[in-house]
Design a protein around this motif. Sequence first.
Motif, short mmCIF file in Angstrom:
data_model
loop_
_atom_site.label_atom_id
_atom_site.label_comp_id
_atom_site.label_asym_id
_atom_site.label_seq_id
_atom_site.Cartn_x
_atom_site.Cartn_y
_atom_site.Cartn_z
N TYR A 33 49.90 73.71 56.67
CA TYR A 33 50.76 74.47 55.76
C TYR A 33 50.07 74.68 54.41
O TYR A 33 50.02 75.80 53.89
CB TYR A 33 52.08 73.72 55.58
CG TYR A 33 53.07 74.38 54.67
CD1 TYR A 33 53.86 75.44 55.10
CD2 TYR A 33 53.25 73.94 53.35
CE1 TYR A 33 54.78 76.05 54.26
CE2 TYR A 33 54.17 74.53 52.50
CZ TYR A 33 54.94 75.59 52.97
OH TYR A 33 55.85 76.18 52.13
N SER A 34 49.53 73.62 53.86
CA SER A 34 48.89 73.71 52.55
C SER A 34 47.63 74.57 52.61
O SER A 34 47.41 75.41 51.72
CB SER A 34 48.55 72.31 52.05
OG SER A 34 47.92 72.38 50.78
N VAL A 72 54.15 75.50 47.78
CA VAL A 72 53.64 74.43 48.63
C VAL A 72 54.11 73.05 48.19
O VAL A 72 54.81 72.36 48.93
CB VAL A 72 52.09 74.47 48.71
CG1 VAL A 72 51.57 73.35 49.62
CG2 VAL A 72 51.62 75.82 49.23
N TYR A 73 53.71 72.62 46.98
CA TYR A 73 54.00 71.22 46.63
C TYR A 73 55.49 70.91 46.58
O TYR A 73 55.93 69.91 47.15
CB TYR A 73 53.35 70.80 45.31
CG TYR A 73 53.71 69.36 45.03
CD1 TYR A 73 53.05 68.32 45.70
CD2 TYR A 73 54.79 69.01 44.21
CE1 TYR A 73 53.42 66.99 45.54
CE2 TYR A 73 55.16 67.69 44.03
CZ TYR A 73 54.48 66.68 44.71
OH TYR A 73 54.87 65.38 44.57
N VAL A 132 56.94 70.64 50.08
CA VAL A 132 56.39 69.51 50.81
C VAL A 132 56.91 68.19 50.26
O VAL A 132 57.20 67.25 51.01
CB VAL A 132 54.84 69.53 50.80
CG1 VAL A 132 54.27 68.25 51.39
CG2 VAL A 132 54.33 70.74 51.58
N THR A 189 50.64 62.12 52.59
CA THR A 189 50.75 63.49 53.06
C THR A 189 51.03 64.45 51.91
O THR A 189 50.29 65.40 51.67
CB THR A 189 51.86 63.62 54.12
OG1 THR A 189 53.09 63.10 53.58
CG2 THR A 189 51.52 62.86 55.37
N ALA A 190 52.11 64.18 51.18
CA ALA A 190 52.57 65.11 50.14
C ALA A 190 51.57 65.27 49.01
O ALA A 190 51.46 66.33 48.40
CB ALA A 190 53.91 64.64 49.58
N VAL A 243 51.41 69.11 57.27
CA VAL A 243 51.17 69.31 55.84
C VAL A 243 49.80 69.93 55.62
O VAL A 243 49.65 70.85 54.79
CB VAL A 243 51.30 67.97 55.08
CG1 VAL A 243 50.84 68.13 53.63
CG2 VAL A 243 52.73 67.46 55.12
N MET A 244 48.80 69.46 56.33
CA MET A 244 47.44 69.98 56.15
C MET A 244 47.38 71.48 56.46
O MET A 244 46.82 72.27 55.68
CB MET A 244 46.47 69.21 57.05
CG MET A 244 45.02 69.68 56.91
SD MET A 244 43.87 68.68 57.90
CE MET A 244 44.35 69.20 59.55
N THR A 289 49.15 65.87 41.71
CA THR A 289 48.76 66.53 42.95
C THR A 289 48.09 67.87 42.68
O THR A 289 47.05 68.19 43.27
CB THR A 289 49.98 66.74 43.86
OG1 THR A 289 50.62 65.48 44.09
CG2 THR A 289 49.56 67.33 45.20
N TRP A 316 51.03 77.74 43.82
CA TRP A 316 50.87 76.70 44.84
C TRP A 316 51.90 75.60 44.67
O TRP A 316 52.47 75.11 45.64
CB TRP A 316 49.46 76.12 44.78
CG TRP A 316 49.16 75.14 45.89
CD1 TRP A 316 48.81 75.46 47.17
CD2 TRP A 316 49.21 73.72 45.81
NE1 TRP A 316 48.63 74.30 47.90
CE2 TRP A 316 48.87 73.22 47.09
CE3 TRP A 316 49.49 72.81 44.79
CZ2 TRP A 316 48.80 71.86 47.38
CZ3 TRP A 316 49.43 71.45 45.07
CH2 TRP A 316 49.09 70.98 46.35
N ASN A 350 47.84 67.08 51.20
CA ASN A 350 48.27 68.35 50.63
C ASN A 350 47.22 68.91 49.67
O ASN A 350 46.77 70.05 49.80
CB ASN A 350 49.59 68.11 49.88
CG ASN A 350 50.40 69.37 49.68
OD1 ASN A 350 50.05 70.44 50.16
ND2 ASN A 350 51.50 69.26 48.97
#
Length: 423
Positions: free
Chosen positions: A377-378, A139-140, A143, A183-184, A374-375, A111, A135, A188
């Motif tokens: 937030y990332s 983030v990852y 998520v 999503t993740a 998710v979109m 990712t 990140w 993301n």
Amino acid sequence: MDQGNTAFILICAALVLLMTPGLAFFYGGLVKAKSVISMMMLSFGALGLIGVLWVLYGYAIAFPSTAEGTIQAPWTIDWNELGLASLLEAGDGAYPPLAFVAFQATFAILTVALVSGAIADRAKFGSWMIFALLWATIVYFPVASWVFNFGLAEDGSFAYGGWITMGLQEWFGAGAIDFAGGTAVHINAGAAALALALVLGKRLGFQKGVHVPHNPPFVLLGAGLLWFGWFGFNAGSELAADGVAALAFVNTIAAPAAALLAWLVVEKFKDGKPTSVGAASGAVAGLVAITPACASVTPFWAIVLGLIAGAVCALAIELKYKWGFDDSLDVVGIHLVGGLIGTLFIGFFATDVGLFMGGGATQLLVQAIAAFAVMIYSFVLAYVIGFAIEKTIGFRVKNEDEVAGIDTVVHGEEGYVLEGARA
């Protein structure tokens, strides 16, 4: 302990890990010859960094061990126990939790590497590594917990889980379906890629037709390795060698095959010629789209999804020229758009629960909530992290280094050295 399931998960983890070198070839072939080392090193840098972070604290953040979701301190994890115990003590298909740890580690690595495609030809390696660290941490890992984390009661039923699955289930009566990471992983990474493209700005001379792939065979090789590894990505997410894994496997053949054809048709009508890079990109777009849906649609609907994703993503990659953002290697057009298509497609055509398959609109609603949460937030956090790096130590190389090619400047190497050329 089921040795068959354990072997299946470990093999799938190895397949997913192979996707990161595959991605390096895919991305490396798309850039100019003097930046190929730099581009591929962004993927290999992510492999090294995230592999270490996952063991140090990433797994602890992504998979809290209590029903309240409290993050377990990394030093409290008994790795030996995880290797010897069974995740499902009472189940016939039990496997060591450490196999699951390994499998999820490869998702985290890939990712982060995906994001790098948006900053080709112009990013400092050290700044990228700092971004990747921050990140992944902010983030990852969280998520991944939203989507992949689950706990089991003694009877094998779900006891707790991330808000995208179990939380939405409690609130709306249906949890979002994301079998392998639409999503993740893809939304993301695509959202973060868009944020970084905006932070770093356009490459010098950015316009359609100026930056062309220097090595299409590399692109095809990378796409082939990605497709091969994707069977581990999708089928392996069942965590058992059973009928659901087989369905995911078949759909991972059908959807990208259809997307490949759709991309080539669009390319033929749009540009006059079907290209090898288009075939590779179409296959990847189909793989992205089927990722969340691979276990919830029939092979027929997987083909339909592939056709939609291939055609739409082939058109979506043109948006960067119309809207003025330089997503160098089309991470937004393929992974963000493809991830959105696949995630929302479930709400319409998932077996038994899709709007057109006997279910109501609830499934579509929760799919949309998961995708856009998710979109957003990332994107926001990636933009903040990237902006902070750019304004402090700098994220982008000097213009003269970009023109000359950044391989020698950043890494002191050249991708292609003819015999006697240096002499």
